[in-house]
Design an enzyme around this catalytic site. Structure first.
Site, PDB file in Angstrom:
ATOM      1  CB  THR A 126     -13.848   6.624   4.709  1.00 19.18           C
ATOM      2  OG1 THR A 126     -12.970   6.517   5.927  1.00 19.18           O
ATOM      3  CG2 THR A 126     -15.066   5.927   5.215  1.00 19.18           C
ATOM      4  CG  ASP A 127     -14.502  10.396   2.137  1.00 21.75           C
ATOM      5  OD1 ASP A 127     -15.242   9.897   3.021  1.00 21.75           O
ATOM      6  OD2 ASP A 127     -14.554  11.839   2.144  1.00 21.75           O
ATOM      7  CD  GLU A 177     -15.332  13.959   5.624  1.00 17.28           C
ATOM      8  OE1 GLU A 177     -14.484  14.875   5.331  1.00 17.28           O
ATOM      9  OE2 GLU A 177     -15.238  12.692   5.285  1.00 17.28           O
ATOM     10  CG  ASP A 180     -29.109   4.081 -41.951  1.00 20.06           C
ATOM     11  OD1 ASP A 180     -29.977   4.899 -42.221  1.00 20.06           O
ATOM     12  OD2 ASP A 180     -27.924   4.068 -41.798  1.00 20.06           O
ATOM     13  CG  ASN A 188     -10.101  13.795   2.072  1.00 21.00           C
ATOM     14  OD1 ASN A 188     -11.362  13.756   1.198  1.00 21.00           O
ATOM     15  ND2 ASN A 188      -9.326  14.180   1.561  1.00 21.00           N
ATOM     16  CB  ILE A 198     -12.070  21.324  -0.978  1.00 23.55           C
ATOM     17  CG1 ILE A 198     -12.345  22.629  -0.104  1.00 23.55           C
ATOM     18  CG2 ILE A 198     -12.167  21.619  -2.518  1.00 23.55           C
ATOM     19  CD1 ILE A 198     -11.070  23.583  -0.240  1.00 23.55           C
TER      20      ILE A 198
HETATM   21  P1  ATP Z   1     -30.995   1.972 -45.316  1.00 22.94           P
HETATM   22  O1  ATP Z   1     -30.811   3.377 -45.424  1.00 22.94           O
HETATM   23  O2  ATP Z   1     -31.920   1.357 -44.188  1.00 22.94           O
HETATM   24  O3  ATP Z   1     -29.640   1.382 -45.042  1.00 22.94           O
HETATM   25  P2  ATP Z   1     -30.781   0.745 -47.962  1.00 22.94           P
HETATM   26  O4  ATP Z   1     -29.638   0.526 -47.945  1.00 22.94           O
HETATM   27  O5  ATP Z   1     -31.985   0.143 -48.563  1.00 22.94           O
HETATM   28  O6  ATP Z   1     -31.630   1.490 -46.743  1.00 22.94           O
HETATM   29  P3  ATP Z   1     -30.048   2.693 -50.060  1.00 22.94           P
HETATM   30  O7  ATP Z   1     -28.575   1.973 -50.034  1.00 22.94           O
HETATM   31  O8  ATP Z   1     -30.109   4.132 -50.245  1.00 22.94           O
HETATM   32  O9  ATP Z   1     -30.771   2.452 -48.690  1.00 22.94           O
HETATM   33  O10 ATP Z   1     -30.621   1.940 -51.207  1.00 22.94           O
HETATM   34  C1  ATP Z   1     -31.968   2.358 -51.751  1.00 22.94           C
HETATM   35  C2  ATP Z   1     -32.301   1.379 -52.815  1.00 22.94           C
HETATM   36  O11 ATP Z   1     -31.358   1.452 -53.846  1.00 22.94           O
HETATM   37  C3  ATP Z   1     -32.359  -0.079 -52.635  1.00 22.94           C
HETATM   38  O12 ATP Z   1     -33.848  -0.157 -52.001  1.00 22.94           O
HETATM   39  C4  ATP Z   1     -32.092  -0.560 -53.848  1.00 22.94           C
HETATM   40  O13 ATP Z   1     -33.130  -0.904 -54.484  1.00 22.94           O
HETATM   41  C5  ATP Z   1     -31.146   0.031 -54.446  1.00 22.94           C
HETATM   42  N1  ATP Z   1     -29.805  -0.411 -54.250  1.00 22.94           N
HETATM   43  C6  ATP Z   1     -29.399  -0.458 -53.219  1.00 22.94           C
HETATM   44  N2  ATP Z   1     -28.056  -0.816 -53.360  1.00 22.94           N
HETATM   45  C7  ATP Z   1     -27.810  -0.784 -54.739  1.00 22.94           C
HETATM   46  C8  ATP Z   1     -26.564  -1.119 -55.659  1.00 22.94           C
HETATM   47  N3  ATP Z   1     -25.595  -1.284 -55.072  1.00 22.94           N
HETATM   48  N4  ATP Z   1     -26.799  -0.938 -56.834  1.00 22.94           N
HETATM   49  C9  ATP Z   1     -28.090  -0.559 -57.355  1.00 22.94           C
HETATM   50  N5  ATP Z   1     -28.994  -0.362 -56.547  1.00 22.94           N
HETATM   51  C10 ATP Z   1     -29.059  -0.321 -55.258  1.00 22.94           C
END
Ligand code: ATP
Length: 892
Positions: A731-732, A703, A326, A728, A282
Site C-alpha cells: 500500500t505504501d 499504522e 545572455d 508497508n 520507519i
Molecule cells: P550575449 O552576451 O548576449 O551572448 P553577445 O554575443 O552580443 O551577447 P559578445 O559575443 O561579447 O556578446 O559580443 C559583443 C560584441 O562584439 C557584439 O555586439 C559585436 O559587435 C562584437 N562581436 C561579436 N562577435 C564578434 C566576432 N566574431 N568578431 C568581432 N566582433 C564580434
C-alpha cells in the site's frame, strides 16, 4: 615515439593519417579495436549482488529477520516464511530503486561528457571524446578541454593552462615547431597539448598521439578519481529527519509492546508485532524513493532539453527568483543575417534568407552591383577575410561551422559573388588575434599579392570607433573629426534601434617589415570602412517564457555584450524591459562597487555592453539582496559567474567545456525557454517529493496509532505482523512512487519561488501528516472495534476488516496528497501511474483477502459484501472530512 622532436609532416606519416581530410570511419573502427576507447579507467563499482545484500543491513530489518527465525523455530513456519518473503520482496524493490537511481545518474554523466570537434572523411564533426583514436585531427578553441594528447599542427595564439598536470596555473603558449630537447618535462612541451588541459586563449588544431590510459593524464588518473557528493539539501534534511523519526517510531513501538504485555498479551506475540511495526513505521525506503523521484525528474528535464549536472540543482531550481540570461542565441535565434550596410554617407540593404548566399544589394531602393561600390566591396572583402568561420553546403542546405556573427559576414560577402578560397589566393593571413568578449573585436595581419601588409579589424562599432583616427568617406580616407564621429554614432544608433546587431570593419596599412606581436599593437590608429547591421530574430517562445516567469515571481534580466540600443530594442520586444526598469552599461558597471550595484540592481532589467567579468558582480549584488540567481554563460570568462550563481547554466551548443564544467544545468538547445521549463520541473519535483513524504508519513502515523490505541484500550492486536508488513510493502510503496511522477499542479508557476531554507514540514505539511495519520488510525480502530465487539470470537475477521480499512483509507488518502490545497481542487484521476498503482494495490489486497491459499498466510477471512459498506464509509472519512472543511472555508 618522440613526436615533439618531429616536424609535423613526419608526424603525419608516422601516425598514418591525413591532415587535410582526417581518418576515415573504417580506420577509426580499426584503431578503436586496436587501442580501445579513449577513456580513463574508473575505480571499482559496487557489484549488483553487494547492492542487493546491502538492502538487508538495516538494523530493524535484521532484528525482524532474527525475530522471524525465532518464530520459525517455535513452529510458526507459515508466518516465518511469509515474513521472510516480504522482507526479500522489500529488498528487491529497494535494490531496483537504487539501481535505477544509480543508472540514471550514470546516464546523466555520459550525457554531459564533453564532445570534441574532429576531422573525419574530410568533414569536421562532433563526437564524444571517448571515440577519439590515435591519428585523429582535433580542432579546439578557447574554453575547450583537450580530449586526448595531441601534437599541435596549427596554432592561432594558442595558450593552454596545464595546472591539472603540472600544478602551474600560468597558461603556456603553444606552437607547431619541433623541439630539440629530447626529454622535456610536460610544462616544456610547447608543441604538444595534453588531455584534460584547458585552452585559455586562441585556437588550434592537433593530431592525436595518445589516448586513454596512455595519455599523460592517464598516468596519474588514479589521483583524480573523486566522488562528488550529489546529495540535495532536502535529502540531507530528510536524513536528519529520518533519525528523529526512527527514534519516535521506536519509542512508540516500544510503548505498544510494553502496554501490550502489561495488558496480558504474550511477550512473543508482542515482540514480533512490535518489530514488524517498527519495520513498517520507519521510513527506510524514503531516501531511495527521493533519489528515484529526483532522477526521474532529471530524465524528464532531459526530454525538455535541460541536463542537470549536479543533483542538488534540481531543488535549487525551484527557489530561483532571478534568471540572468545572455541575449544572443539564448533569447534570440543566433541565426544572423546582414540586412543593412553603412559606409560614409551611404546605406545599402541586402535581401535573402538565412545562410543561403543569394540576395541582391540596393542603394536608395535601386539595385546595385557591389563590385561597383568601392566602400561596400571593401567592407565585404575584409568581413570575409577577418573571419574564422566556414559555410558549406550539404544536401541543398547551407551549414555554418563557427560563429553566427561571422557566418552573417561570410554570407553577405558571398551574396556579392565573393569566395573565401579565392580571396585567400590573393591575401595571405600572417597572424590572427582571435575575438574575445572583453575586447569585443578580432584582428588579422594580412599581406596581399602586391606585397602590401594590412591590419584588418572587425568588432563592436562603438569600441572600434574609439581606436580609429580616420574614416573612409566618399571613397577617400578622411580625419575622424567630431562631426564625423557624431555621424557614425548616429548611424550605429539608427541600426541598433531597429534591433540590428552591428559590426564595424576597419583597417590600416603597415609596412612589410613591421612585426605585430600583440593585439594592442594591431588595434589602434585604424581607418573605419563601415558597419554591417544584422538581424537576429528573437526566439518565438521566449516572450511567453518571460511572462510565465514573471507570474511565477521570477525576474528575467538580460545580460549582453551587444550594443545598448540593440539590447533595449530586443528586451522591449520580449517584455523584459518595462517602463519602470533600468538599463545599465558595462562602463557604468566597471565603476560601481558591488554595494553600489546592490542599491539599484532590483530595478535593472538589461545590462548591455558588459564583459564576462561583470557577470560575477551582478550575481553577487543580486545574491546580497537575497535572490537565488540562475546565470547563463558560454565562454571561459563566464565560468566564475556560473560557479558563483546558485544555478549556473551553460549552453550546450555554443558553450565551452569550461563553462559546462562550472555549471549545474546545461541547456541542450541554448534556449531561454528551457530554463523556464527546468524551473517548472524543479518546482514540480520538489512538490512531488513533499507529496509522497506526506503520504508515507501519514500512513506510518496511522499504522502506529491504530496499534497504540488498541493496546491502550486493552484490546487484541487489530493487525497481525504480516498484515502490517504487507501494508508497508504494497500500500505504501507503489502509490508513493506514482506520486513521485505526478504532474505539476496548475498553479505551480503562478506562485512565488520557495524559500531555500524551507523545512520539510513547512507550509502545513506537518499538520497534514499528523491530522490525516491520526484519522486513518482512528477509523481503522473503529472498524476493528465494531466487528470485534459484535462478536469477540471473530477476531481474525475483525483483523481482516481493520486491514482492509487501513489499506482503503491510505489508498483514498493518496489522492488527497496530490494537492497542497484539497483533494477536490484537481481531477483525482489525472495521474495515470497513481490510478494504476492504486488499482494494483487494491488487487493485491483482494488477493490476500479472497484467495484461499493465502488466507492462512495473512490470517485473513473473506469479507462479506455488507461489511464493505462499513469499510468504504469509514476509510473515506479522513480524506473527505478534511475536504468538507476545505469546502466550508471556501464558501465562507
Ligand atoms: P550575449 O552576451 O548576449 O551572448 P553577445 O554575443 O552580443 O551577447 P559578445 O559575443 O561579447 O556578446 O559580443 C559583443 C560584441 O562584439 C557584439 O555586439 C559585436 O559587435 C562584437 N562581436 C561579436 N562577435 C564578434 C566576432 N566574431 N568578431 C568581432 N566582433 C564580434
Amino acid at each position: 615515439m618522440k613526436f615533439h622532436e618531429m616536424e609535423i609532416e613526419q608526424v603525419e606519416k608516422a601516425l598514418e593519417t591525413d591532415f587535410s581530410s582526417g581518418l576515415t570511419q573504417e580506420e577509426v573502427k580499426e584503431r578503436i579495436k586496436q587501442h580501445g576507447f579513449n577513456e580513463l579507467e574508473e575505480g571499482e563499482k559496487q557489484s549488483a549482488l553487494l547492492l542487493f545484500f546491502s538492502q538487508f543491513k538495516d538494523f530493524m530489518v535484521l532484528v525482524l529477520l532474527a525475530a522471524t527465525l525465532i518464530s520459525g523455530l517455535l513452529g510458526e513456519y507459515i508466518d516465518a516464511i511469509a515474513i521472510i518473503a516480504i522482507v526479500i520482496l522489500n529488498g528487491i524493490l529497494g535494490f531496483y530503486q537504487e539501481r535505477r537511481a544509480e543508472k540514471s545518474l550514470q546516464a546523466l554523466k555520459e550525457l554531459s561528457a564533453p564532445q570534441v570537434s574532429v576531422l573525419r572523411d574530410g568533414h569536421w564533426i562532433k563526437v564524444p571524446s571517448k571515440e577519439i583514436v590515435i591519428g585523429d585531427i582535433l580542432k579546439f578553441s578557447s574554453g575547450d578541454r583537450i580530449g586526448a594528447d595531441v601534437r599541435i599542427i596549427e596554432s592561432n595564439s594558442l595558450e593552454i593552462e596545464e595546472s591539472a598536470l603540472t600544478g602551474e596555473s600560468v597558461p603556456v603558449a603553444k606552437h607547431i615547431d619541433c623541439l630539440s630537447n629530447p626529454s622535456p618535462g610536460i610544462g616544456d612541451m610547447e608543441n604538444t597539448a595534453f588531455m584534460g588541459t584547458m585552452i585559455t586563449r586562441g585556437s588550434g588544431i592537433g593530431v592525436v598521439i595518445a589516448t586513454g590510459m596512455k595519455t599523460a593524464m592517464g598516468q596519474i588518473a588514479g589521483l583524480l578519481q573523486s566522488a562528488e557528493s550529489q546529495e540535495t539539501p532536502l535529502q540531507r534534511r530528510l536524513e536528519q529527519l529520518g533519525k528523529i523519526l526512527i527514534t519516535v517510531a521506536l519509542f512508540l513501538t516500544l510503548l505498544v509492546v510494553v502496554i501490550g504485555i502489561m495488558r496480558g498479551h504474550e511477550i512473543y506475540e508482542m515482540f514480533l508485532a512490535g518489530v514488524s511495526l517498527a519495520v513498517a513505521a520507519i521510513p527506510e525506503g524514503l531516501p531511495a524513493i527521493v533519489t528515484v523521484a529526483l532522477s526521474l525528474g532529471v530524465q524528464k528535464m532531459i526530454r525538455q532539453k535541460a541536463i542537470v549536472r549536479k543533483l542538488p540543482a534540481v531543488e535549487t531550481l525551484g527557489c530561483a527568483s532571478v534568471i540572468c540570461s545572455d541575449k544572443t542565441g539564448t533569447m534570440t535565434q543566433n541565426k544572423m543575417t546582414v540586412t543593412h550596410l553603412w559606409s560614409g554617407e551611404q546605406t545599402w540593404t541586402v535581401d535573402g534568407i538565412g545562410y543561403q548566399p543569394t540576395g541582391d544589394f540596393y542603394r536608395n531602393k535601386q539595385k546595385v552591383i557591389p563590385k561597383d561600390e568601392k566602400a561596400l566591396q571593401q567592407m565585404l572583402i575584409f568581413g570575409m577575410l577577418c573571419n574564422h568561420s566556414d559555410i558549406y553546403q550539404e544536401d541543398e542546405e547551407y551549414i555554418l561551422d563557427g560563429d553566427p556573427t561571422e557566418g552573417a559576414l561570410l554570407v553577405s560577402a558571398m551574396k556579392a559573388g565573393l569566395n573565401r578560397s579565392k580571396l585567400l589566393e590573393e591575401f595571405t593571413i600572417i597572424k590572427e588575434f582571435p575575438f574575445d568578449s572583453a575586447r569585443k573585436m578580432m584582428s588579422i595581419h594580412v599581406k596581399d599579392k602586391q606585397g602590401r601588409h594590412f591590419i584588418v579589424t572587425k568588432g563592436a562599432p562603438d569600441v572600434i570607433l574609439g581606436i580609429c583616427e580616420s574614416i573612409l568617406w566618399d571613397g577617400k580616407s578622411q580625419f575622424l573629426n567630431q562631426d564625423k564621429q557624431t555621424r557614425v554614432q548616429n548611424a550605429i544608433n539608427n541600426l541598433a534601434s531597429n534591433a540590428l546587431r552591428t559590426i564595424a570593419i576597419a583597417f590600416k596599412p603597415i609596412s612589410h617589415n613591421t612585426v605585430i606581436l600583440s593585439e594592442q599593437e594591431a588595434e589602434n590608429k585604424l581607418t573605419l570602412i563601415g558597419i554591417q547591421g544584422m538581424i537576429d530574430p528573437p526566439r518565438p517562445e521566449v516572450k511567453d517564457a518571460v511572462k510565465e516567469c514573471k507570474a511565477a515571481g521570477i525576474k528575467t534580466v538580460m545580460i549582453t555584450g551587444d550594443h545598448v540600443i540593440t539590447a533595449k530594442a530586443i528586451a522591449g520586444e520580449l517584455g523584459i524591459l518595462t517602463k519602470k526598469s533600468k538599463v545599465v552599461e558595462g562602463k557604468e558597471l566597471s565603476q560601481m562597487t558591488v554595494e553600489e550595484l546592490e542599491a539599484v540592481v532590483e530595478d535593472v532589467s538589461v545590462f548591455a555592453r558588459v564583459s564576462p567579468e561583470h557577470k560575477l558582480k551582478i550575481v553577487r549584488a543580486l545574491q546580497n539582496r537575497g535572490h537565488i540567481v540562475a546565470m547563463t554563460g558560454d565562454g571561459v570568462n563566464d565560468a566564475p559567474a556560473i560557479k558563483a550563481a546558485d544555478i549556473g547554466v551553460a549552453m550546450g551548443i555554443t558553450g565551452t567545456d569550461v563553462a559546462k564544467e562550472a555549471s549545474s544545468l546545461v541547456l541542450l538547445d541554448d534556449n531561454f525557454a528551457t530554463i523556464k521549463a527546468a524551473i517548472k520541473e524543479g518546482r514540480n519535483i520538489y512538490e512531488n517529493i513533499r507529496k509522497f513524504v506526506r503520504y508515507l508519513l501519514a500512513s506510518n502515523v496511522g499504522e502506529i496509532l491504530v496499534m497504540l490505541f488498541a493496546m491502550i484500550l486493552g484490546m487484541p492486536l487489530p493487525l497481525v505482523p504480516i498484515q502490517i508488513l504487507w501494508v508497508n510493502l504494497v500500500t505504501d510503496g507503489l502509490p508513493a512512487m506514482a506520486l513521485g511522477l505526478d504532474q505539476p499542479e496548475e498553479n505551480v508557476m503562478r506562485r512565488g519561488p520557495r524559500s531555500p531554507n524551507e523545512g520539510v514540514f513547512s507550509r502545513g505539511l506537518g499538520w497534514k501528516v499528523i491530522s490525516r495519520g491520526f484519522l486513518i488510525g482512528i477509523v481503522t480502530l473503529i472498524a476493528f472495534m465494531i466487528i470485534y465487539h459484535n462478536d469477540p470470537s471473530q477476531l481474525e475477521y475483525a483483523q481482516t476488516i481493520a486491514f482492509a480499512t487501513l489499506v482503503m483509507a491510505q489508498l483514498i488518502h493518496v489522492f488527497d496528497c496530490r494537492s497542497e490545497i484539497s483533494v477536490l481542487s484537481r481531477n483525482p484521476f489525472g495521474n495515470k501511474y497513481l490510478v494504476w498503482a492504486v488499482i494494483s494495490s487494491l488487487a493485491l489486497m483482494f488477493v490476500v483477502i479472497y484467495y484461499p491459499p493465502l488466507q492462512p498466510v495473512f490470517h485473513t477471512l473473506p469479507i462479506q459484501a455488507k461489511d464493505w459498506l462499513l469499510i468504504i464509509g469509514l476509510s473515506s472519512v479522513p480524506t473527505f472530512l478534511l475536504a468538507g472543511s476545505f469546502l466550508l472555508r471556501k464558501t465562507k
